[in-house]
Design an enzyme around this catalytic site. Structure first.
Site, PDB file in Angstrom:
ATOM      1  N   GLY A 128       3.562  -4.594   6.075  1.00 21.94           N
ATOM      2  CA  GLY A 128       3.651  -3.571   5.045  1.00 21.94           C
ATOM      3  C   GLY A 128       4.483  -2.376   5.415  1.00 21.94           C
ATOM      4  O   GLY A 128       5.612  -2.208   4.947  1.00 21.94           O
ATOM      5  N   HIS A 129       3.951  -1.508   6.267  1.00 17.34           N
ATOM      6  CA  HIS A 129       4.534  -0.189   6.501  1.00 17.34           C
ATOM      7  C   HIS A 129       6.019  -0.258   6.840  1.00 17.34           C
ATOM      8  O   HIS A 129       6.826   0.492   6.279  1.00 17.34           O
ATOM      9  CB  HIS A 129       3.742   0.536   7.603  1.00 17.34           C
ATOM     10  CG  HIS A 129       4.166   1.942   7.799  1.00 17.34           C
ATOM     11  ND1 HIS A 129       5.124   2.306   8.726  1.00 17.34           N
ATOM     12  CD2 HIS A 129       3.801   3.077   7.174  1.00 17.34           C
ATOM     13  CE1 HIS A 129       5.306   3.604   8.669  1.00 17.34           C
ATOM     14  NE2 HIS A 129       4.518   4.104   7.731  1.00 17.34           N
TER      15      HIS A 129
ATOM     16  N   ARG B 182       2.815  12.721  -5.196  1.00 13.78           N
ATOM     17  CA  ARG B 182       3.133  13.579  -6.330  1.00 13.78           C
ATOM     18  C   ARG B 182       2.110  13.470  -7.459  1.00 13.78           C
ATOM     19  O   ARG B 182       2.241  14.124  -8.474  1.00 13.78           O
ATOM     20  CB  ARG B 182       4.524  13.219  -6.880  1.00 13.78           C
ATOM     21  CG  ARG B 182       5.655  13.766  -6.049  1.00 13.78           C
ATOM     22  CD  ARG B 182       5.717  15.281  -6.175  1.00 13.78           C
ATOM     23  NE  ARG B 182       6.661  15.864  -5.260  1.00 13.78           N
ATOM     24  CZ  ARG B 182       7.934  16.139  -5.571  1.00 13.78           C
ATOM     25  NH1 ARG B 182       8.411  15.852  -6.745  1.00 13.78           N
ATOM     26  NH2 ARG B 182       8.711  16.700  -4.671  1.00 13.78           N
TER      27      ARG B 182
ATOM     28  N   ARG C 262      -8.777   1.157  -0.016  1.00 12.12           N
ATOM     29  CA  ARG C 262      -9.589   1.880   0.976  1.00 12.12           C
ATOM     30  C   ARG C 262     -10.713   2.624   0.268  1.00 12.12           C
ATOM     31  O   ARG C 262     -10.599   2.989  -0.899  1.00 12.12           O
ATOM     32  CB  ARG C 262      -8.718   2.859   1.765  1.00 12.12           C
ATOM     33  CG  ARG C 262      -7.690   2.178   2.649  1.00 12.12           C
ATOM     34  CD  ARG C 262      -7.006   3.188   3.542  1.00 12.12           C
ATOM     35  NE  ARG C 262      -7.890   3.667   4.568  1.00 12.12           N
ATOM     36  CZ  ARG C 262      -7.871   3.270   5.845  1.00 12.12           C
ATOM     37  NH1 ARG C 262      -6.992   2.385   6.253  1.00 12.12           N
ATOM     38  NH2 ARG C 262      -8.721   3.753   6.701  1.00 12.12           N
TER      39      ARG C 262
ATOM     40  N   GLU D 163      -7.399  -6.660   0.811  1.00  8.64           N
ATOM     41  CA  GLU D 163      -7.984  -6.154   2.060  1.00  8.64           C
ATOM     42  C   GLU D 163      -9.024  -5.098   1.716  1.00  8.64           C
ATOM     43  O   GLU D 163      -8.767  -4.212   0.884  1.00  8.64           O
ATOM     44  CB  GLU D 163      -6.918  -5.489   2.919  1.00  8.64           C
ATOM     45  CG  GLU D 163      -5.946  -6.435   3.553  1.00  8.64           C
ATOM     46  CD  GLU D 163      -4.901  -5.705   4.370  1.00  8.64           C
ATOM     47  OE1 GLU D 163      -4.003  -6.368   4.869  1.00  8.64           O
ATOM     48  OE2 GLU D 163      -4.988  -4.460   4.494  1.00  8.64           O
TER      49      GLU D 163
ATOM     50  N   HIS E 224      -4.412   5.331  -1.042  1.00  6.37           N
ATOM     51  CA  HIS E 224      -3.164   4.780  -1.608  1.00  6.37           C
ATOM     52  C   HIS E 224      -3.476   3.895  -2.822  1.00  6.37           C
ATOM     53  O   HIS E 224      -3.355   4.355  -3.948  1.00  6.37           O
ATOM     54  CB  HIS E 224      -2.257   4.128  -0.552  1.00  6.37           C
ATOM     55  CG  HIS E 224      -2.928   3.358   0.551  1.00  6.37           C
ATOM     56  ND1 HIS E 224      -3.785   2.318   0.310  1.00  6.37           N
ATOM     57  CD2 HIS E 224      -2.834   3.492   1.907  1.00  6.37           C
ATOM     58  CE1 HIS E 224      -4.186   1.833   1.485  1.00  6.37           C
ATOM     59  NE2 HIS E 224      -3.653   2.522   2.467  1.00  6.37           N
TER      60      HIS E 224
ATOM     61  N   GLU F  76      -7.278 -13.261  10.731  1.00  9.94           N
ATOM     62  CA  GLU F  76      -5.998 -12.582  10.915  1.00  9.94           C
ATOM     63  C   GLU F  76      -6.106 -11.792  12.206  1.00  9.94           C
ATOM     64  O   GLU F  76      -7.014 -10.968  12.363  1.00  9.94           O
ATOM     65  CB  GLU F  76      -5.694 -11.646   9.732  1.00  9.94           C
ATOM     66  CG  GLU F  76      -4.345 -10.948   9.913  1.00  9.94           C
ATOM     67  CD  GLU F  76      -3.850 -10.244   8.654  1.00  9.94           C
ATOM     68  OE1 GLU F  76      -4.112 -10.742   7.543  1.00  9.94           O
ATOM     69  OE2 GLU F  76      -3.207  -9.193   8.799  1.00  9.94           O
TER      70      GLU F  76
ATOM     71  N   HIS G 196      -0.071  -6.385  11.353  1.00 11.37           N
ATOM     72  CA  HIS G 196      -0.159  -4.973  11.713  1.00 11.37           C
ATOM     73  C   HIS G 196       0.953  -4.556  12.660  1.00 11.37           C
ATOM     74  O   HIS G 196       1.102  -5.115  13.735  1.00 11.37           O
ATOM     75  CB  HIS G 196      -1.510  -4.585  12.331  1.00 11.37           C
ATOM     76  CG  HIS G 196      -1.890  -3.178  11.984  1.00 11.37           C
ATOM     77  ND1 HIS G 196      -1.374  -2.097  12.621  1.00 11.37           N
ATOM     78  CD2 HIS G 196      -2.686  -2.688  11.016  1.00 11.37           C
ATOM     79  CE1 HIS G 196      -1.855  -1.002  12.079  1.00 11.37           C
ATOM     80  NE2 HIS G 196      -2.645  -1.324  11.085  1.00 11.37           N
ATOM     81  N   GLY G 197       1.739  -3.587  12.203  1.00 14.62           N
ATOM     82  CA  GLY G 197       2.771  -2.997  13.059  1.00 14.62           C
ATOM     83  C   GLY G 197       3.985  -3.878  13.268  1.00 14.62           C
ATOM     84  O   GLY G 197       4.796  -3.593  14.157  1.00 14.62           O
TER      85      GLY G 197
ATOM     86  N   THR H 236      -4.630   4.376   9.958  1.00 13.63           N
ATOM     87  CA  THR H 236      -4.464   2.993   9.521  1.00 13.63           C
ATOM     88  C   THR H 236      -5.575   2.189  10.186  1.00 13.63           C
ATOM     89  O   THR H 236      -6.383   2.739  10.914  1.00 13.63           O
ATOM     90  CB  THR H 236      -3.060   2.459   9.884  1.00 13.63           C
ATOM     91  OG1 THR H 236      -2.933   1.121   9.390  1.00 13.63           O
ATOM     92  CG2 THR H 236      -2.813   2.465  11.382  1.00 13.63           C
ATOM     93  N   THR H 237      -5.615   0.880   9.912  1.00 10.83           N
ATOM     94  CA  THR H 237      -6.711   0.068  10.451  1.00 10.83           C
ATOM     95  C   THR H 237      -6.566  -0.049  11.969  1.00 10.83           C
ATOM     96  O   THR H 237      -5.622  -0.660  12.462  1.00 10.83           O
ATOM     97  CB  THR H 237      -6.685  -1.336   9.812  1.00 10.83           C
ATOM     98  OG1 THR H 237      -6.532  -1.177   8.408  1.00 10.83           O
ATOM     99  CG2 THR H 237      -7.960  -2.088  10.104  1.00 10.83           C
TER     100      THR H 237
ATOM    101  N   ASP I 188       0.806  -1.232   0.000  1.00  8.62           N
ATOM    102  CA  ASP I 188       0.000   0.000   0.000  1.00  8.62           C
ATOM    103  C   ASP I 188       0.834   1.275   0.000  1.00  8.62           C
ATOM    104  O   ASP I 188       0.512   2.255  -0.667  1.00  8.62           O
ATOM    105  CB  ASP I 188      -0.870   0.086   1.263  1.00  8.62           C
ATOM    106  CG  ASP I 188      -1.949  -0.964   1.310  1.00  8.62           C
ATOM    107  OD1 ASP I 188      -2.177  -1.629   0.283  1.00  8.62           O
ATOM    108  OD2 ASP I 188      -2.549  -1.119   2.389  1.00  8.62           O
TER     109      ASP I 188
HETATM  110  N1  PXP Z   1      -3.004  -6.857   7.945  1.00  9.82           N
HETATM  111  C1  PXP Z   1      -4.101  -6.079   7.843  1.00  9.82           C
HETATM  112  C2  PXP Z   1      -5.431  -6.724   7.874  1.00  9.82           C
HETATM  113  C3  PXP Z   1      -3.990  -4.666   7.652  1.00  9.82           C
HETATM  114  O1  PXP Z   1      -5.103  -3.910   7.554  1.00  9.82           O
HETATM  115  C4  PXP Z   1      -2.706  -4.109   7.554  1.00  9.82           C
HETATM  116  C5  PXP Z   1      -2.566  -2.640   7.288  1.00  9.82           C
HETATM  117  O2  PXP Z   1      -3.125  -2.321   6.073  1.00  9.82           O
HETATM  118  C6  PXP Z   1      -1.598  -4.969   7.655  1.00  9.82           C
HETATM  119  C7  PXP Z   1      -1.768  -6.326   7.876  1.00  9.82           C
HETATM  120  C8  PXP Z   1      -0.182  -4.448   7.537  1.00  9.82           C
HETATM  121  O3  PXP Z   1       0.089  -3.604   8.604  1.00  9.82           O
HETATM  122  P1  PXP Z   1       1.440  -2.768   8.601  1.00  9.82           P
HETATM  123  O4  PXP Z   1       1.395  -1.883   7.404  1.00  9.82           O
HETATM  124  O5  PXP Z   1       1.413  -2.038   9.884  1.00  9.82           O
HETATM  125  O6  PXP Z   1       2.568  -3.767   8.498  1.00  9.82           O
END
Ligand code: PXP
Length: 250
Positions: free
Chosen positions: A220-221, A19, A46, A74, A51, A155, A198-199, A104-105, A10
């Site tokens: 991801g992030h 940009r 989203r 997602e 994004h 998840e 997540h995170g 974020t979620t 994302d």
């Molecule tokens: N899993 C789910 C269901 C999410 O919504 C997200 C964020 O979009 C992630 C994983 C990844 O989280 P992060 O970007 O914090 O690694």
């Protein structure tokens, strides 16, 4: 069986959209991620398209079909998104809660509270060939509710665990981790495949990767951020190595 790594691309699109042009392309990033050993590509369309955009999802699905790598779409549990997923036909759909004002979620999907609304939606996605995953908190109430739908996967939200560690609160992180471990056992006993996400970072991923029921982590992030310093492929390879080492030691 080895633990799968789903790479969420994302935030390559976040950078592109800053940009308004076409660079960096999240589909090109997905290509690099696949070459670097990602087991799946995850993208969140989203509702505000901040994004990933509709045509990104279509191009990602084409890449995933071409490479044989699963796409995890997602999305919020809305009629619009179910319509798009039904058309694109990704391998998996992960239903997440979504509030427009959030960065974020935040928090898991309330499957127990929205059961009657979600059941037909999940069924429709499953009938269309998607493996449905529900992004939930690791509580018995949510796990039982998830198990009574057509979803095959849950998840578990690792955001609170990651935040506790960021805040230096190891005791809280340990308690949340215990809940994530217990949730894995309960969900697996209920016949659900177990993912976490997540995170997650190089520093906090090992205890989650060591959970025996974990089949997939979606990250991801941190990976995209770390790619600025070390490159995308090395960041993915390093995450893989840490996950594999944690699993081997477990
Ligand atoms: N899993 C789910 C269901 C999410 O919504 C997200 C964020 O979009 C992630 C994983 C990844 O989280 P992060 O970007 O914090 O690694």
């Amino acid at each position: 069986m080895s633990l799968r790594l789903g790479v969420n691309i994302d935030h390559v699109a976040t950078l592109r959209n800053a940009r308004g042009g076409s660079h960096p392309d999240p589909v090109a990033a997905a290509h690099v991620a696949i070459e670097a050993g990602a087991d799946g590509i995850t993208a969140h369309l989203r509702e505000d398209r901040r994004h990933i955009r509709d045509d990104d999802m279509e191009r990602l699905q084409a890449l995933c079909l071409e490479t044989g790598i699963p796409l995890n779409f997602e999305m919020a549990a809305t009629d619009e998104m179910v319509g798009i997923a039904t058309r694109i036909r990704p391998h998996a759909v992960c239903l997440v809660p979504e509030k427009r004002e959030e960065r974020t979620t935040e928090g898991g999907l309330d499957v127990a509270g929205q059961h009657n609304r979600l059941v037909p939606m999940i069924q429709r996605l499953a009938d269309n060939g998607a493996r449905v995953s529900l992004f939930i908190e690791a509580t018995r109430r949510q796990i039982d509710a998830a198990a009574s739908t057509a979803a095959e996967v849950v998840e578990f939200h690792t955001g609170a665990y990651a935040h506790a560690l960021d805040d230096g609160d190891q005791a809280l992180a340990d308690r949340i981790l215990e809940q994530l471990v217990e949730g894995g056992k309960l969900a697996s006993a209920a016949g659900l495949e177990v993912h976490y996400g997540h995170g997650l970072t190089f520093d906090n991923v090992a205890p989650v990767a060591a959970i025996p029921e974990a089949m997939e982590l979606n990250i991801g992030h941190f990976i995209i951020g770390e790619a600025v310093f070390m490159g995308l492929a090395p960041a993915i390879a390093k995450m893989r190595d840490i996950m594999d080492a944690a699993r081997a030691d477990a």
